[in-house]
Design an enzyme around this catalytic site. Structure first.
Site, PDB file in Angstrom:
ATOM      1  N   CYS A 113       0.870  -1.184   0.000  1.00  0.00           N
ATOM      2  CA  CYS A 113       0.000   0.000   0.000  1.00  0.00           C
ATOM      3  C   CYS A 113       0.907   1.234   0.000  1.00  0.00           C
ATOM      4  O   CYS A 113       2.132   1.138   0.191  1.00  0.00           O
ATOM      5  CB  CYS A 113      -0.885  -0.016   1.236  1.00  0.00           C
ATOM      6  SG  CYS A 113       0.066   0.011   2.750  1.00  0.00           S
TER       7      CYS A 113
ATOM      8  N   HIS B  96       6.316  -6.716   7.958  1.00  0.00           N
ATOM      9  CA  HIS B  96       6.311  -8.146   8.265  1.00  0.00           C
ATOM     10  C   HIS B  96       6.700  -8.953   7.039  1.00  0.00           C
ATOM     11  O   HIS B  96       5.867  -9.590   6.394  1.00  0.00           O
ATOM     12  CB  HIS B  96       4.933  -8.578   8.767  1.00  0.00           C
ATOM     13  CG  HIS B  96       4.565  -7.941  10.065  1.00  0.00           C
ATOM     14  ND1 HIS B  96       5.374  -8.001  11.173  1.00  0.00           N
ATOM     15  CD2 HIS B  96       3.509  -7.211  10.435  1.00  0.00           C
ATOM     16  CE1 HIS B  96       4.818  -7.350  12.162  1.00  0.00           C
ATOM     17  NE2 HIS B  96       3.687  -6.845  11.749  1.00  0.00           N
TER      18      HIS B  96
ATOM     19  N   HIS C  17       3.138   1.909  10.958  1.00  0.00           N
ATOM     20  CA  HIS C  17       2.108   1.756  12.000  1.00  0.00           C
ATOM     21  C   HIS C  17       2.023   2.960  12.930  1.00  0.00           C
ATOM     22  O   HIS C  17       1.019   3.162  13.598  1.00  0.00           O
ATOM     23  CB  HIS C  17       2.442   0.579  12.930  1.00  0.00           C
ATOM     24  CG  HIS C  17       2.372  -0.750  12.284  1.00  0.00           C
ATOM     25  ND1 HIS C  17       1.388  -1.112  11.418  1.00  0.00           N
ATOM     26  CD2 HIS C  17       3.174  -1.838  12.419  1.00  0.00           C
ATOM     27  CE1 HIS C  17       1.592  -2.354  11.031  1.00  0.00           C
ATOM     28  NE2 HIS C  17       2.661  -2.820  11.612  1.00  0.00           N
TER      29      HIS C  17
ATOM     30  N   CYS D 295       2.753   6.257   8.472  1.00  0.00           N
ATOM     31  CA  CYS D 295       1.830   6.522   7.362  1.00  0.00           C
ATOM     32  C   CYS D 295       1.024   7.790   7.683  1.00  0.00           C
ATOM     33  O   CYS D 295       0.496   7.923   8.799  1.00  0.00           O
ATOM     34  CB  CYS D 295       0.885   5.332   7.175  1.00  0.00           C
ATOM     35  SG  CYS D 295      -0.326   5.655   5.877  1.00  0.00           S
TER      36      CYS D 295
ATOM     37  N   HIS E  77      -2.670  -4.402  18.584  1.00  0.00           N
ATOM     38  CA  HIS E  77      -1.969  -4.038  17.350  1.00  0.00           C
ATOM     39  C   HIS E  77      -1.152  -2.765  17.590  1.00  0.00           C
ATOM     40  O   HIS E  77      -1.641  -1.822  18.224  1.00  0.00           O
ATOM     41  CB  HIS E  77      -2.986  -3.822  16.224  1.00  0.00           C
ATOM     42  CG  HIS E  77      -2.353  -3.709  14.880  1.00  0.00           C
ATOM     43  ND1 HIS E  77      -1.728  -2.567  14.451  1.00  0.00           N
ATOM     44  CD2 HIS E  77      -2.220  -4.613  13.884  1.00  0.00           C
ATOM     45  CE1 HIS E  77      -1.255  -2.766  13.224  1.00  0.00           C
ATOM     46  NE2 HIS E  77      -1.533  -4.002  12.867  1.00  0.00           N
TER      47      HIS E  77
ATOM     48  N   GLU F 207      -0.474  -0.252  15.833  1.00  0.00           N
ATOM     49  CA  GLU F 207      -1.122   1.011  15.422  1.00  0.00           C
ATOM     50  C   GLU F 207      -2.076   1.509  16.511  1.00  0.00           C
ATOM     51  O   GLU F 207      -2.074   2.693  16.860  1.00  0.00           O
ATOM     52  CB  GLU F 207      -1.898   0.788  14.113  1.00  0.00           C
ATOM     53  CG  GLU F 207      -2.602   2.062  13.645  1.00  0.00           C
ATOM     54  CD  GLU F 207      -3.582   1.806  12.501  1.00  0.00           C
ATOM     55  OE1 GLU F 207      -3.226   1.106  11.544  1.00  0.00           O
ATOM     56  OE2 GLU F 207      -4.713   2.329  12.586  1.00  0.00           O
TER      57      GLU F 207
ATOM     58  N   THR G 295      -6.986   1.715  11.057  1.00  0.00           N
ATOM     59  CA  THR G 295      -7.051   1.945   9.594  1.00  0.00           C
ATOM     60  C   THR G 295      -7.475   0.693   8.820  1.00  0.00           C
ATOM     61  O   THR G 295      -8.041   0.801   7.745  1.00  0.00           O
ATOM     62  CB  THR G 295      -5.684   2.418   9.039  1.00  0.00           C
ATOM     63  OG1 THR G 295      -4.681   1.502   9.448  1.00  0.00           O
ATOM     64  CG2 THR G 295      -5.347   3.810   9.511  1.00  0.00           C
TER      65      THR G 295
ATOM     66  N   CYS H  91      -8.668   2.922   6.163  1.00  0.00           N
ATOM     67  CA  CYS H  91      -7.922   3.124   4.915  1.00  0.00           C
ATOM     68  C   CYS H  91      -8.478   2.152   3.871  1.00  0.00           C
ATOM     69  O   CYS H  91      -8.608   0.962   4.160  1.00  0.00           O
ATOM     70  CB  CYS H  91      -6.452   2.828   5.171  1.00  0.00           C
ATOM     71  SG  CYS H  91      -5.505   2.769   3.663  1.00  0.00           S
TER      72      CYS H  91
HETATM   73  S1  SF4 Z   1      -3.117   3.311   6.624  1.00  0.00           S
HETATM   74 FE1  SF4 Z   1      -3.452   2.356   4.634  1.00  0.00          FE
HETATM   75  S2  SF4 Z   1      -1.836   3.167   3.338  1.00  0.00           S
HETATM   76 FE2  SF4 Z   1      -1.269   3.577   5.468  1.00  0.00          FE
HETATM   77  S3  SF4 Z   1       0.014   1.810   6.062  1.00  0.00           S
HETATM   78 FE3  SF4 Z   1      -2.070   1.359   6.710  1.00  0.00          FE
HETATM   79  S4  SF4 Z   1      -2.956   0.187   4.985  1.00  0.00           S
HETATM   80 FE4  SF4 Z   1      -1.125   1.216   4.223  1.00  0.00          FE
END
Ligand code: SF4
Length: 282
Positions: A12, A40, A72, A94, A122, A124, A162, A191
């Site tokens: 992505c 990963h 993340h 990101c 996770h 993130e 996301t 996302c």
């Molecule tokens: S938010 Fe979307 S574009 Fe950004 S790292 Fe995660 S999956 Fe990829």
């Protein structure tokens, strides 16, 4: 054998960006740390390690160095620690994740309670949580929320991991719309890169007799692609790279589908296709 690639597959925008930032940084340095694995994928990590990337699991092991932040993202505590310990940050978070950090920290300052829908383990979500000054609750889905909802929902700000599932998001949005409480702000922070890859994988699996899903064994989005494909195409195989192609199991395929997780670089996908073609023409 016809080989068909999914309409959307592979890295992505956020992962590609993180890889580019890291490659560029390693051109002018001999050593940079990354907090956790950059992505990963063992092949990619090994290649970057050769160029000087060092993986570190605990920020407190570092002082006076340079640190790459992976896509993340991380919590505010990491930025603070780096500032206090002379660690220069090369930020590959990101932008979509960074945007969530901004949403939650601004709303926290205004006295909102933050509600995150996602996987609390996770990285993130752990990072997002840390931008919320303790004024935060995390729920995995609507059932989880209903079973232990906060006593008051006034002044709540809702965000989503996301990679959250779009159908579950729709359910949650409808639930909160029907509550008719005034001061709830819901941000769709999902996302669409993940969703697009999953939908494309499903379409691919429906049109092929065999599917190869390419990606690291630690990659949760690759696992999801594998599960989606396996449900409609029994001959689905999860491989990490061309060394794992199950030639015996795919040799009778007439339509071979190829897809790859968000942390699989395109060169690994092309190598797999090259090797399958070579073997089937032999
Ligand atoms: S938010 Fe979307 S574009 Fe950004 S790292 Fe995660 S999956 Fe990829």
């Amino acid at each position: 054998m016809e080989i068909i690639k999914a309409e959307f597959y592979g890295p992505c925008f956020g992962v590609e960006r993180a890889l580019e930032i890291t490659s560029e940084a390693l051109q002018s340095r001999t050593k940079i740390y990354c907090l956790g694995e950059l992505i990963h994928n063992n092949d990619v990590i090994e290649a970057y390690k050769q160029k000087g990337l060092m993986i570190c699991d605990d920020i407190e092991d570092l002082k006076n160095t340079e640190l790459i932040l992976r896509s993340h993202g991380v919590g505010k505590n990491v930025y603070d620690y780096c500032e206090e310990n002379q660690i220069d940050i090369i930020d590959a978070t990101c932008p979509k994740v960074r945007n969530i950090h901004k949403i939650v920290s601004e709303h926290c300052k205004q006295g909102y309670h933050i509600i995150i829908f996602g996987n609390e383990n996770h990285p993130e979500v752990i990072g997002i949580k840390d931008w919320c000054n303790e004024n935060v609750s995390i729920f995995k889905d609507l059932t989880d929320f209903i079973s232990r909802a906060p006593a008051s929902l006034n002044k709540s700000c809702i965000v989503f991991q996301t990679t959250y599932h779009l159908n579950q998001y729709k359910q949650i949005k409808e639930y909160f719309n029907n509550l008719s409480i005034n001061d709830i702000i819901l941000h769709n922070t999902i996302c669409n890169a993940t969703e697009k890859r999953q939908m494309a994988c499903l379409a691919l699996a429906r049109s092929c007799d065999t599917v190869l899903v390419i990606g690291g064994k630690q990659s949760s989005n690759t696992k999801k692609l594998f599960e989606i494909s396996k449900e409609v195409c029994e001959n689905t195989f999860w491989i990490e790279n061309s060394k794992e192609i199950p030639f015996n199991l795919i040799k009778n395929s007439k339509r071979l589908g190829i897809t790859a997780g968000a942390s699989t670089p395109l060169w690994i996908v092309e190598e797999v296709i090259f090797n399958v073609r070579k073997e089937s023409n032999a």
